[in-house]
Each structure stands twice: as structure tokens, then as C-alpha cells.
Design a protein around this motif. Structure first.
Motif, PDB file in Angstrom:
ATOM      1  N   LEU A  17      30.728  47.610  28.450  1.00 16.15           N
ATOM      2  CA  LEU A  17      30.795  48.022  29.854  1.00 16.15           C
ATOM      3  C   LEU A  17      31.833  49.126  29.927  1.00 16.15           C
ATOM      4  CD1 LEU A  17      30.094  47.566  32.879  1.00 16.15           C
ATOM      5  CD2 LEU A  17      31.968  45.929  32.941  1.00 16.15           C
TER       6      LEU A  17
ATOM      7  N   HIS B 241      40.327  49.030  37.484  1.00 13.97           N
ATOM      8  CA  HIS B 241      38.931  49.137  37.040  1.00 13.97           C
ATOM      9  C   HIS B 241      38.262  47.770  36.936  1.00 13.97           C
ATOM     10  CE1 HIS B 241      39.543  53.339  36.486  1.00 13.97           C
ATOM     11  NE2 HIS B 241      40.614  53.100  35.763  1.00 13.97           N
ATOM     12  N   ALA B 242      39.030  46.752  36.671  1.00  9.26           N
ATOM     13  CA  ALA B 242      38.445  45.422  36.570  1.00  9.26           C
ATOM     14  C   ALA B 242      39.547  44.373  36.612  1.00  9.26           C
ATOM     15  CB  ALA B 242      37.648  45.282  35.277  1.00  9.26           C
TER      16      ALA B 242
ATOM     17  N   TYR C 126      36.936  39.237  36.488  1.00  8.72           N
ATOM     18  CA  TYR C 126      35.699  39.940  36.170  1.00  8.72           C
ATOM     19  C   TYR C 126      35.579  40.174  34.662  1.00  8.72           C
ATOM     20  CZ  TYR C 126      32.134  43.630  36.262  1.00  8.72           C
ATOM     21  OH  TYR C 126      31.017  44.385  36.045  1.00  8.72           O
TER      22      TYR C 126
ATOM     23  N   MET D   4      32.573  39.059  32.234  1.00  6.62           N
ATOM     24  CA  MET D   4      31.807  40.038  31.465  1.00  6.62           C
ATOM     25  C   MET D   4      31.863  39.770  29.961  1.00  6.62           C
ATOM     26  SD  MET D   4      30.181  41.745  33.588  1.00  6.62           S
ATOM     27  CE  MET D   4      30.280  40.393  34.763  1.00  6.62           C
TER      28      MET D   4
ATOM     29  N   VAL E 251      28.851  37.706  29.515  1.00  5.65           N
ATOM     30  CA  VAL E 251      27.599  38.465  29.665  1.00  5.65           C
ATOM     31  C   VAL E 251      27.372  39.362  28.443  1.00  5.65           C
ATOM     32  CG1 VAL E 251      26.438  40.272  31.000  1.00  5.65           C
ATOM     33  CG2 VAL E 251      27.677  38.431  32.186  1.00  5.65           C
ATOM     34  N   TYR E 252      28.416  40.072  28.030  1.00  3.66           N
ATOM     35  CA  TYR E 252      28.239  41.018  26.926  1.00  3.66           C
ATOM     36  C   TYR E 252      28.162  40.311  25.572  1.00  3.66           C
ATOM     37  CZ  TYR E 252      28.152  44.900  30.074  1.00  3.66           C
ATOM     38  OH  TYR E 252      27.744  45.768  31.052  1.00  3.66           O
TER      39      TYR E 252
ATOM     40  N   ARG F  36      26.507  37.551  25.203  1.00  4.56           N
ATOM     41  CA  ARG F  36      25.089  37.198  25.179  1.00  4.56           C
ATOM     42  C   ARG F  36      24.248  38.406  24.768  1.00  4.56           C
ATOM     43  NH1 ARG F  36      21.864  37.506  29.464  1.00  4.56           N
ATOM     44  NH2 ARG F  36      23.454  37.013  31.026  1.00  4.56           N
ATOM     45  N   ARG F  37      24.553  39.558  25.359  1.00 10.68           N
ATOM     46  CA  ARG F  37      23.745  40.746  25.063  1.00 10.68           C
ATOM     47  C   ARG F  37      23.909  41.182  23.608  1.00 10.68           C
ATOM     48  NH1 ARG F  37      24.028  44.057  30.865  1.00 10.68           N
ATOM     49  NH2 ARG F  37      23.072  42.326  31.997  1.00 10.68           N
TER      50      ARG F  37
ATOM     51  N   ASP G 244      21.980  45.314  38.592  1.00 15.82           N
ATOM     52  CA  ASP G 244      21.986  44.247  37.591  1.00 15.82           C
ATOM     53  C   ASP G 244      22.917  43.148  38.098  1.00 15.82           C
ATOM     54  OD1 ASP G 244      22.568  42.564  35.505  1.00 15.82           O
ATOM     55  OD2 ASP G 244      23.095  44.144  34.074  1.00 15.82           O
TER      56      ASP G 244
ATOM     57  N   ASP H 178      23.961  40.403  36.892  1.00 14.51           N
ATOM     58  CA  ASP H 178      24.898  39.801  35.934  1.00 14.51           C
ATOM     59  C   ASP H 178      26.192  40.594  35.832  1.00 14.51           C
ATOM     60  OD1 ASP H 178      23.065  37.877  35.410  1.00 14.51           O
ATOM     61  OD2 ASP H 178      22.329  38.797  33.550  1.00 14.51           O
ATOM     62  N   THR H 179      26.064  41.922  35.869  1.00 13.74           N
ATOM     63  CA  THR H 179      27.245  42.774  35.690  1.00 13.74           C
ATOM     64  C   THR H 179      27.661  43.481  36.975  1.00 13.74           C
ATOM     65  OG1 THR H 179      25.841  44.649  35.149  1.00 13.74           O
ATOM     66  CG2 THR H 179      26.624  43.299  33.303  1.00 13.74           C
ATOM     67  N   GLY H 180      26.721  43.622  37.904  1.00 11.19           N
ATOM     68  CA  GLY H 180      26.989  44.411  39.104  1.00 11.19           C
ATOM     69  C   GLY H 180      26.755  45.901  38.916  1.00 11.19           C
ATOM     70  N   ILE H 181      26.228  46.292  37.772  1.00 14.01           N
ATOM     71  CA  ILE H 181      26.002  47.718  37.538  1.00 14.01           C
ATOM     72  C   ILE H 181      24.857  48.222  38.419  1.00 14.01           C
ATOM     73  CG2 ILE H 181      25.178  49.406  35.838  1.00 14.01           C
ATOM     74  CD1 ILE H 181      26.720  47.839  33.721  1.00 14.01           C
TER      75      ILE H 181
ATOM     76  N   PRO I 163      30.799  48.205  39.417  1.00  9.86           N
ATOM     77  CA  PRO I 163      30.214  46.948  38.950  1.00  9.86           C
ATOM     78  C   PRO I 163      30.980  45.733  39.467  1.00  9.86           C
ATOM     79  CG  PRO I 163      30.197  48.553  37.179  1.00  9.86           C
ATOM     80  CD  PRO I 163      30.922  49.198  38.335  1.00  9.86           C
ATOM     81  N   GLU I 164      32.286  45.775  39.381  1.00 15.62           N
ATOM     82  CA  GLU I 164      33.031  44.595  39.818  1.00 15.62           C
ATOM     83  C   GLU I 164      32.873  44.350  41.321  1.00 15.62           C
ATOM     84  OE1 GLU I 164      37.195  44.215  38.873  1.00 15.62           O
ATOM     85  OE2 GLU I 164      37.226  42.232  39.794  1.00 15.62           O
TER      86      GLU I 164
ATOM     87  N   TRP J 244      29.485  42.841  41.905  1.00 19.10           N
ATOM     88  CA  TRP J 244      29.479  41.479  41.349  1.00 19.10           C
ATOM     89  C   TRP J 244      30.214  40.519  42.289  1.00 19.10           C
ATOM     90  CZ3 TRP J 244      33.489  38.388  39.341  1.00 19.10           C
ATOM     91  CH2 TRP J 244      33.114  37.371  38.438  1.00 19.10           C
ATOM     92  N   LYS J 245      31.345  41.002  42.804  1.00 14.23           N
ATOM     93  CA  LYS J 245      32.117  40.141  43.726  1.00 14.23           C
ATOM     94  C   LYS J 245      31.387  39.958  45.050  1.00 14.23           C
ATOM     95  CE  LYS J 245      36.826  40.178  42.203  1.00 14.23           C
ATOM     96  NZ  LYS J 245      38.047  40.989  42.055  1.00 14.23           N
TER      97      LYS J 245
END
Ligand SMILES: Cc1cc2nc3c(=O)[nH]c(=O)nc-3n(C[C@H](O)[C@H](O)[C@H](O)COP(=O)(O)OP(=O)(O)OC[C@H]3O[C@@H](n4cnc5c(N)ncnc54)[C@H](O)[C@@H]3O)c2cc1C
Lengths: 288, 793
Positions: free
Chosen positions: A186, A261-262, A266, A270, A273-274, A276-277, B653, B655-658, B779-780, B783-784
Motif C-alpha cells: 500500500l 498517512h496512516a 489502520y 492492512m 489484508v496485504y 492475505r494478498r 476496495d 478491504d483497504t479503502g482504496i 484509503p484510511e 476505510w474508517k
């Protein structure tokens, strides 16, 4: 955006570089592609008195395959690695990882040695180095030694390389039948560093996962393996349910970073999620 | 341009920009390319604190540093007045606080300039800055506009209690209150329009030279408005005759509003050049541009929109806290008032509307006009709320728009918020065209199918209207509302003896291509070859006064001044031709660069022949002055009101919020179009900046007033791969305001786009119960929003 004054040397050999490091001690910094060091100099976050530019050391640039190993010179740029045939056929995940670093200018200048020595918490390569169990080869006043990936990343921007040492190369395995690896990331939209990056390696034996290594970068102060997730996958068939269980087991034991940024929350989500991917793709490749 | 092409009309053709061969081959001359003999280099020491008393400054070590020419502090420059605030709109009273050239006694934001080093080169100047010792006493900090007005908040300026610059209102409060109280449905949100960093490719700067023999200054600077800057610097900052300063804007690498204003560097380079007797250059680096040059947007708004279940909107009530930063920039108070509050009802007939705006000081960089300047904030607000309302009553958002649009026969239309009437519009036509291009009905089917498969597609509509070519002076010039000065433009057109045409204008390009469009107009109107027309601009020596290039006004106002000067040239040419042909001036026809007696086109005089006659001047009509030389000062009777509909399609998406921005359709109506390629270019760039706000960009200050997004490593200006291809189209509704029927296109893309994307994202998230989320849809944040909606339901 103007660095403080510094002295500049451009040695032609590793030994010369080691000599200069010895001579100037703590005042000196190695300069490779400059894509981490120069921004720090320009913002005056770093003010070394001496720069030792190793970008002209030819012996650091080579990329060779030796049996079931790839040996990548520390001075090889991302672009050289991403476009190298031996890398693409033997260790695609490495080519894919460096092909996603920054933008084209960064890839033209930045080196694998610079990235790993700098050990930025958001750098991509540490995840792949951990997942593939690569070896970091260094040379110092007392000769050469090798550092296992698992021992390399000590703390934020701190590695197992000693101050007087120069990284010379990194050794990666060439992946064979039944092995697969993938990197999923990401991106931070401004820098394109990893907010979360997960590299996964799997080895199948018959229909069973015989080995699994997962490296996570970006999430915490330092890139780490994911032993619980790895253990959850090993011994299973690697089907969707097993991957989901493994991904769910990922993310513990990380001291999460939070920034604009995060958030830490979060990043933690992630990582799952990542994971899994990355696992799904690594397994697909291992089966192919 | 070849001779054959000449005979066809140029207006309406996508002629390549004549500026480009120079600019894209690296032959441009930008500020930093200019090197004068003996030139010195300036570097500014800036406050690391967002709010502090300056207890002492010791410059002795810096002065002693080899290569340093001089070091100055604010105390040295007390002979300079603070920078002016030219647009004290919104009844700004006695609480104007504008920056001094260098801070004196106290700093109010991180980046406030504290000392100035002049040295032989830029490196030395920078090194010497580190040798200056400043003792600060830190003070409490506030960066949020709403919090700054609350009791107990840190106070920035003694004359501005609760940090309030102004309380401004428009519309009818009682009516709006009543409409909201009586409504079947009221939707309410707090909507944040986040702070943005304009980020022109070229940063700002100035080079000043002083001639002691004549007491004259020359200033090269990155200015969108050199004449205004000259006026402000001489009359307000220095107190010297205007004629003692020449201002030149060299090639400019993008401005987006940030380069309109009167900044301290113009003043300190001039002051220091005079003091040390050598030219002084200052060019910001990117971090300085981010810290010090003006920012955009930064509104916190509470909004209520009222309506009936049949989709009729009946009322709108808005309260906005507009963060103006630590001091007032040149036109800051005008942006959230005249250019925002007065167009808050957008493209809709809303019978009861009221808006209140608080302008607020905070410990942050100054906020002023940024591409769109107030209209993006207004447009985002109303378009987001119309969608919110449509979702609430379960009606198609396109249908709600249709139902409430100001209909085509209602123009000129007075929105009741203190603007002059909207000039012309056909909002539904633009909406329908956009829906058709996007394939609206098919999309809704695809969306429904996708949802069944767990894929989240969304479509967002933005039907905007905006204000360009702000005028007339008797409205916008009124003290209390406007500039206290006019907003006309001027142009001089001369046809030389050789038949070549020289146009000088007060408008100037910094990416808009006016050298090309103005030449297209002149070539057509005069009937001369395009290559025979040159457009001169950007230097106060040799161009008539103009207010500059911003607010999408160059064509509608400056271009019309050119057009009118050309009309005067034609009138005079007819008189001369009549004299040459021994005919009655009233019978003359001007056509394609030739003048003839009506009915006898074969016996014609060309413009070249007439110009020669006018120039050698030995045989002119009795009493006529020589030469074809005409000037116009054009003060339009009204603003123009471009409009259109933009539509974005996204996939999220979960799952990620993208957010994947899959398609972007833009239908714009900017009236008649001179050069469609240039209009498309302006629209494209504008859309990119709006998408940037929706998905990527945000300026963030931490609670200590440090700009966290201080470099491009953290401030996410999108690269090409982060933007979709744009599908652009137009409708054409000419403006009745000016003779060419043009409106303006420089900002429309930005004004239209952020809400198209956000409406699409929120539409995609509707199955989760998301009704609103703030920009940017990172994305965050997405997602939130999904998780917050899920846990609420
Ligand atoms: C705009 C931008 C975007 C970026 N995006 C990403 C991204 O998406 N992902 C990512 O991973 N990185 C990203 N980076 C960082 C980039 O990968 C850097 O190039 C890398 O971190 C450093 O490599 P370098 O060769 O440039 O090293 P330098 O900057 O020259 O050096 C970095 C550090 O490593 C040391 N060093 C260098 N070589 C050696 C050696 N052989 N032995 C011992 N020490 C050494 C230096 O002394 C220094 O301390 C980005 C950088 C920029 C500027």
C-alpha cells in the motif's frame, strides 16, 4: 534546501572506501544513490563533514548468478535490478519490489545497498530480504562477513552493519519448482514508500505448504517476520481458508507507527489484508 | 501559420500555443535564470515557532562569516510599512494585521521571517542563517479556525478579540430560519474544506536592482499582477512615487493565485539593494514556499439544507469558519466572502438562503486565493449537500438537480446573495450531455449488478456555476465590499507603418496562453496574418495599467479590452480609407483587412496601405492625428458565470479503502471558445487540482503549529498515473456581458471536480450506510468511514 558544507571523496575500490571511513570516522558518511542521504542533507537533518561517494566503485555494481544464488552488488540501482534477466527469471519478486520503489528518477539512482543500510521503516526491500532469507555481505577493516536477513534490521534506521563497514552485496536464493514469492504494497501517495508492504515466500511439498516466510515493512519502526502467520500456514494445503487464517494471525508483535498517512490501527488492519494478498499470489506462483 | 490558413477564421481553432516552442525547449527565462552583474543572494531565517516573542537576535557571528555582505532584522526595516491588505471585504474593521517585511518583536507562525542574510552566493547566505542566534519565548498556539474563536484560545493580535477578523453575512436569515423550521426534510453536516498548498512548479521570488543616480528600482518577480504590485510596493510599503519602480514578471512557472500577492521578498530585496548598492536575489526553496507563501481553502462549515420529499429545495443555512492564517494576505478577506458566500446556492433556485462567515486568525501561514478562490469551497458545499439531500429522500441525484436548477428562461438571475445577476445559463443541457456521455442508465444497472458481487461502484455528479471576470468596478470596487479599486483591464493596439500589429496588455500569461488567444482575436478582427500580431505584456514599462491575471479574467476582461481597441483601430482605418478613396466614411466597410465602399469591394485599401498612410501622415483627413494607435480601458458591466456538469465514476476496495477513479467526464460551458485546445488544457489542469483535493492533498499542521506536510514527500501532489484520462465536452451559452460572448475557463475544472469525486465515493459507499465523509478520501479515511457507518447502523 541547501546542505551544509562537506568534503567529498570518490574512491574507486571498496578498500579505498574502507580506508576513508577509517580515516574520517564518525564525521564520514557513505554516499550511494543519494536518495535518502541527499534529502536529509538538504533539509540539514544530517550534516556529515565528509561524503565518500561509492557510486563509482565498479566492483559494487555487478549482478551475477552463482548456482542457486543471485549475488547483487550493493551499488546496483533499482533499475538495473528490475531489468536484469537473471533476476527476473530467478527471483521475480525482487525485480517487482524494486520496480515499485518511488518513481523513475529514484529507481535510476537508488541502490539496494543504500536502501538496506538506511533501513527506513517504510522502505520496501527489507520485507523481501526477510521473506527470501537473503544474506547481506559486508566488508570492513577486519575483512568480510555476512549478516543473515533476520539479524539485519535492528531498530528504526539501524542495522547490524558496523560503522566502519561497507555493504558489498546481497545474496538471494533463486526460486525453484514449488517455490513462490510475492510482494504486496500500500503506497504512501506522496513519497510512494510503503504504508504497509508484505512479502511472502512459500514452498510446497506435494500439496502441502512445507515452508513459509513473511516479511512486513512500513507498519512499525523496523521490518519484521511474522512467525505466527507463517506457522499457521505451514502444514496446510494453502487453500483460501488456510490463507485467511494465516493472514488473521499476522500483525502481532509489531510496534505500530501512526502518522498523517496512516494510523496504527489502520496499519494493523492492512498488515492482515496485504498478508492475505501476498500469500495468495505466492501460492499461485508456487503451484504454477 | 501559413498564408492560406489566414483567410479562415482563427477564433475557434485549436492553434498550438506560440509560447510553447520557447518554453518546452528550455529557452524560457524564469526568475532564477536571471543573473545581474554584482548580484548578491538573500536567505531568510524563519521562526521555528508558530507563536513566540522574540527576546533577542544576535547577528554578529553571521555578519563575520566570510562572504556575507549584510545581515538585517525587522528592527532595521522599520521605515517600511507592513504589507497592505487590498481587499478588506466583509467589513473588516480595525483589526487588520498584515505582515511586516521581517517580524518585529513577535512571530505568529512557523516560517515567519526573522532575519535576512545577504551574501555573495546562496550557499554562504544559507550557512550564515545558521549562525544567527535568536532567543524566543514560546507562546500558546492555535491552528484550527473554529477553536481559535472559542473562549480561552491563544490570542494572536491585540486588536482582534477571539481572533476574529470579520463576521460577514449574506442572504436573508429570517427567511432561511423559517424555511428550515417548516421543512419536511432537513439534512445537516459539518463539511471541512481542507487546507491546500498551491504548489506551482516554480516557487516564488524576486530580484531587485537600485539605481542611485535616479533613485529608481527595477524588480523582477514572479507576479501575476505586476502593475498592482508596483502600486502596492510604492504607495503603501515604501511611500515613494509609483514612477520610481519598474516591475517585470519574467516567464512564470504556474501561479494558481499564489503569485498574485504582495509578499515581503519584493520589499526586502528592494530595500536591501538600495542599502548595499548591489542587486539582491531571493528565490524560495520548496520548503519555504510551503511554509511561507499563501495556502488555499481551509473552511470548517456547518450547513443545513431543507427541502420537500418531492425533491424541491426550500432553504439553505451556512456558517463557515474561514482560516485566514496569522496575518491578512493581499486579498484574503474577499475570498470566503464575495467569492464564496455570494454563490453558495450554486446552480439552484433556493428561495431562502443565508450564509455567515467568520474570518479567523490562527498560527498558520496566510490563506488567500488559490485556483477557484472561494468558488470551489462553495461549489463543493452545495453539491455535496444536494447529493446528501437526494440520498435522504431516496431520489435520483440527477433528478433533484433538474428539479431545482435555475431554468434557462430565468436569466439574468438574481440569487439574492448580493451578486449582480447570473448572466446566462442552460444548466440542464450540460447535465444531460454529461449523463449521456457517461451512459447514466447503463451505469446504474452495472452498479446494481456489481453490488451483488460485492464490488462497490459509485457515480458522482457536480453541476457547478462560478464567477469569472469579476467586475464592474462600481460594484467590486466599493470599499467594504471590494478592493477599494477597480477591476477593469486595458489594452493598447498599434498598427505600425509596416502593417505589423503590436498589442500591449495589462493581462499577462503564466501558463494560460494569452499570447496565442489574443493574437487569434486580433488577427481575425483586423484581418491580418496571425504571425503579424505580437502581444507584449508583463513589464510595467511599456504596458498600460492592468490588474493582472487571476479569477479567470484575462479573456473576458483583458481580451475584451483588446477587442475594443481593435474596433477603434478599424473605425479610424475606415476614415483614412474614405479619405484615400474620396468616399464618405459612413459608407465604408471593413472586411478581412481591407476597407472599401459598400458595394464596391474591388476598389479597396488594405490595412497595410492605410497604416502606411497613417504613419507617413502627409495626407490625412483634416484634423486627424497620425498613426493607428488605440487604447481601451474595459470595465465590464457584470461578471460572467461559467457552468457545467462533471461526473466521476469510482470503484472502492472495501478491504483497504482504496479509491480507483475509473472515469471522469467534464462538460463545461465557458461561453464562446477562442482556442479549444487551450480551454481543454485549462480544464484538464483544473480537474487534476480538484481530484487532488478529493483524493490526495491536505496541508496538515500539528498542534504546535508545525507544518507536517512540509515537503513533497508528505504533501501528495498527484502524478500523472494517479489521474484518469478526462473525457471533455462542451455546451456553448454565450455571455451577454461582453462582445465576444466569452466567460472564462481557468478555474472551472478545479471548481467542478472535488465534489464529483467525493459524491462518487460516497455513492459507492452507500450500501454501508455512509452519508458523508471529509476530504481527502484517502484509503484510511474511506476505510474508517465504512467502519464508522457499519458500527452506527
Ligand atoms: C522521492 C523518493 C521516493 C522514494 N520512494 C521509495 C519507495 O517507494 N520505497 C523505498 O523503499 N524507498 C524509497 N525511497 C528511498 C530510496 O529507495 C533510497 O534510494 C534508498 O533508501 C537509499 O539508497 P541510496 O542508494 O540512494 O543511498 P544513499 O541515500 O546514498 O545512502 C543512504 C544511507 O545508506 C548508507 N549506504 C549507502 N550505501 C552503502 C553501502 N554500500 N554500505 C553501507 N552503507 C551504505 C549511506 O551512508 C546512507 O546512510 C524514495 C526516495 C525518494 C527521494
Amino acid at each position: 534546501m541547501i546542505p551544509a558544507p562537506f568534503q567529498y571523496f570518490a574512491p574507486k575500490t571498496v578498500n579505498e572506501a574502507i580506508g576513508l571511513l577509517q580515516q574520517h570516522g564518525d564525521d564520514a558518511k557513505l554516499l550511494a544513490g543519494g536518495h535518502s542521504l541527499l534529502p536529509a542533507l538538504k533539509l540539514r537533518l544530517a550534516q556529515p563533514a565528509v561524503l565518500i561517494d561509492i557510486s563509482r566503485v565498479a566492483e559494487l555494481k555487478s549482478i551475477t548468478s552463482e548456482g542457486d544464488r543471485l549475488v547483487i552488488g550493493a551499488g546496483a540501482t533499482y533499475r538495473e535490478i528490475a531489468t536484469n534477466e537473471a533476476v527476473r527469471s530467478g527471483c521475480l519478486v525482487l525485480a517487482e519490489c524494486v520496480g515499485q520503489i518511488g518513481d523513475i528518477q529514484v529507481r535510476n539512482r537508488g541502490t539496494i545497498g543504500g536502501s538496506l543500510a538506511h533501513a527506513d521503516p517504510a522502505a520496501d526491500l527489507p520485507a523481501v530480504v526477510l521473506a527470501l532469507g537473503a544474506t547481506i555481505n559486508v566488508m570492513g577493516p577486519n575483512g568480510a562477513r555476512s549478516i543473515a536477513a533476520d539479524d539485519m534490521f535492528v531498530a528504526m534506521m539501524t542495522t547490524a552493519i558496523s560503522p566502519g563497514e561497507v555493504m558489498t552485496s546481497v545474496t538471494f536464493p533463486i526460486l525453484g519448482k514449488g517455490e513462490g514469492a510475492a510482494y504486496a504494497k500500500l503506497r504512501q501517495p506522496a513519497s510512494r514508500y510503503a504504508i504497509v508492504g508484505v512479502a511472502a515466500y512459500v514452498k510446497l511439498d506435494g500439496g502441502t505448504v512445507a515452508a513459509c516466510r513473511i516479511g512486513v515493512t512500513g507498519a512499525g519502526a523496523v521490518a519484521v517476520r511474522q512467525p505466527a502467520a507463517e506457522a499457521a500456514l505451514v502444514g496446510t494445503s494453502g487453500d483460501d481458508a488456510a490463507v485467511a487464517a494465516a493472514a488473521n494471525a499476522a500483525g502481532d508483535g509489531i510496534d505500530y507507527l501512526g502518522d498523517i498517512h496512516a494510523s496504527a490501527e489502520y496499519r494493523q488492519a492492512m498488515v492482515k489484508v496485504y498478508t492475505r494478498r501476498a500469500l495468495t499470489e505466492a501460492l499461485r506462483r508456487a503451484r504454477a | 501559420m501559413t498564408a492560406e490558413a489566414m483567410s479562415t477564421k482563427l477564433v475557434g481553432q485549436a492553434i498550438k500555443r506560440r509560447e510553447d516552442p520557447r518554453l518546452i525547449t528550455g529557452q524560457g527565462t524564469f526568475l532564477d535564470d536571471i543573473k545581474l552583474p554584482g548580484m548578491t543572494h538573500a536567505c531568510v531565517l524563519r521562526s521555528p515557532y508558530a507563536h513566540a516573542k522574540i527576546k533577542s537576535i544576535d547577528t554578529s557571528k553571521a555578519k563575520a562569516h566570510p562572504g556575507v555582505v549584510a545581515v538585517f532584522t525587522g528592527e532595521d526595516m522599520l521605515d517600511l510599512n507592513p504589507l497592505p491588505c487590498a481587499w478588506q471585504a466583509g467589513r473588516v474593521k480595525n483589526n487588520v494585521n498584515t505582515p511586516r517585511v521581517l517580524a518585529v518583536g513577535e512571530v505568529h507562525f512557523a516560517g515567519d521571517p526573522v532575519a535576512l542574510v545577504i551574501a555573495e552566493d546562496r550557499y554562504i547566505a544559507r550557512d550564515a542563517c545558521d549562525l544567527i542566534e535568536v532567543e524566543y519565548e514560546p507562546l500558546p498556539v492555535v491552528v484550527d479556525a473554529k477553536k481559535a474563536t472559542e473562549p480561552g484560545a491563544p490570542q494572536l493580535h491585540e486588536n482582534a478579540p477571539n481572533n476574529i477578523v470579520m463576521e460577514w453575512e449574506a442572504g436573508d436569515k429570517a427567511k432561511a430560519d423559517a424555511a428550515i423550521a417548516a421543512a419536511e426534510v432537513v439534512v445537516r453536516e459539518q463539511i471541512i474544506n481542507q487546507r491546500l498548498l498551491p504548489t506551482p512548479m516554480e516557487t516564488r521570488g524576486a530580484i531587485a536592482r537600485y539605481e542611485p543616480a535616479t533613485d529608481e528600482f527595477t524588480l523582477w518577480t514572479t507576479s501575476q499582477a505586476p502593475h498592482v504590485l508596483r502600486l502596492l510596493l510604492t504607495a503603501f510599503v515604501f511611500g515613494i512615487p509609483e514612477t520610481k519602480l519598474r516591475v517585470i514578471s519574467p516567464d512564470i512557472g504556474g501561479g494558481f493565485g499564489q503569485k498574485i500577492f504582495c509578499y515581503n521578498d519584493a520589499a526586502f530585496t528592494m530595500w536591501a539593494a538600495r542599502k548595499i548598492g548591489r542587486p539582491v536575489k531571493f528565490v524560495e526553496d520548496r520548503s519555504e514556499n510551503y511554509k511561507y507563501s499563501t495556502h488555499g481553502r481551509d473552511h470548517i462549515t456547518d450547513v443545513e439544507l431543507a427541502g420537500n420529499r418531492d425533491g424541491t429545495i426550500t432553504g439553505l443555512r451556512v456558517t463557515t469558519y474561514a482560516n485566514l492564517g496569522a496575518y491578512l494576505s493581499t486579498i484574503a478577506p474577499g475570498i470566503p466572502t464575495t467569492l464564496y458566500g455570494r454563490i453558495i446556492t450554486g446552480a439552484y433556485r433556493i428561495p431562502a438562503a443565508y450564509v455567515k462567515v467568520y474570518g479567523v486568525y490562527t498560527n498558520t501561514a496566510m490563506v488567500d486565493a488559490y485556483r477557484g478562490a472561494g468558488r470551489p469551497e462553495a461549489s463543493y458545499l452545495i453539491e455535496r449537500m444536494v447529493d446528501r439531500f437526494a440520498a435522504e429522500i431516496g431520489m435520483d441525484p440527477a433528478e433533484v438537480r433538474r428539479k431545482n436548477f435555475i431554468p434557462p428562461d430565468a436569466f439574468p438571475y438574481d440569487n439574492g446573495l448580493g451578486l449582480l445577476p447570473y448572466d446566462s445559463g442552460n444548466y440542464e443541457a450540460a447535465l444531460n450531455k454529461a449523463l449521456e456521455i457517461v451512459g447514466y442508465a447503463d451505469f446504474r444497472k452495472e452498479q446494481a449488478e456489481a453490488r451483488k458481487q460485492g464490488r462497490y461502484l459509485g457515480l458522482g455528479i457536480s453541476s457547478y456555476v462560478e464567477i469569472c471576470g469579476v467586475a464592474p468596478s462600481k460594484w467590486i470596487g466599493l470599499p467594504g465590499e471590494g478592493w477599494g479599486a477597480g477591476l477593469w483591464e486595458s489594452a493598447n493596439v498599434r498598427v505600425h507603418l509596416t502593417g505589423k500589429v503590436v498589442v500591449t496588455t495589462g493581462s499577462l500569461p503564466h501558463g494560460q496562453g494569452v499570447e496565442t488567444t489574443f493574437a487569434q482575436i486580433v488577427a481575425d478582427e483586423l484581418g491580418v496574418p496571425y504571425d503579424d500580431v505580437v502581444i507584449e505584456h508583463s513589464d510595467t514599462l511599456g504596458t498600460p495599467f492592468g490588474y493582472g491575471t487571476y479569477g479567470s479574467r484575462s479573456l473576458a476582461v483583458g481580451g475584451t479590452a483588446v477587442y475594443r481597441s481593435v474596433a477603434k483601430i478599424k473605425e479610424k482605418a475606415k476614415k483614412i480609407a474614405a479619405h484615400m478613396l474620396e468616399a464618405n466614411p459612413d459608407d465604408m466597410v471593413y472586411e478581412n483587412g481591407r476597407v472599401y465602399v459598400k458595394g464596391s469591394p474591388d476598389r479597396a485599401k488594405t490595412l497595410g496601405e492605410i497604416a502606411l498612410q497613417a504613419s507617413v501622415a502627409y495626407d490625412l483627413p483634416e484634423g486627424m492625428e497620425p498613426f493607428l494607435d488605440e487604447t481601451s480601458y474595459y470595465d465590464p458591466p457584470n461578471c460572467t458565470f461559467p457552468f457545467g456538469t462533471h461526473i466521476a465514476i469510482v470503484e472502492v476496495d472495501p478491504d483497504t479503502g482504496i479509491v480507483d477513479l475509473k472515469r471522469y467526464v467534464a462538460v463545461d460551458d465557458c461561453g464562446n471558445v477562442i482556442n479549444p485546445m487551450i480551454v481543454d488544457g485549462q480544464i484538464h489542469g483544473g480537474i487534476a487540482q480538484g481530484i487532488a483535493q478529493a483524493l490526495y492533498e491536505r496541508a496538515v499542521y500539528d498542534e504546535n503549529g508545525q507544518l507536517v506536510t512540509g515537503t513533497l514527500m508528505d504533501y501528495a501532489v498527484p502524478a500523472a498515473h494517479m489521474l484518469p484520462p478526462y473525457e471533455t465536452a462542451r455546451t456553448v451559452t454565450p455571455s451577454p456581458v461582453n462582445p465576444m460572448g466569452v466567460k472564462g475557463a481557468g478555474e472551472a475544472g478545479t471548481i467542478a471536480s472535488a465534489q464529483a469525486v467525493m459524491n462518487a465515493v460516497i455513492d459507492a459507499l452507500a450500501p454501508f450506510g455512509v452519508k458523508h465523509m471529509q476530504m481527502p478520501a484517502t484509503p484510511e479515511n474511506v476505510w474508517k468511514a465504512i467502519r464508522a457507518a457499519q458500527s452506527a447502523s
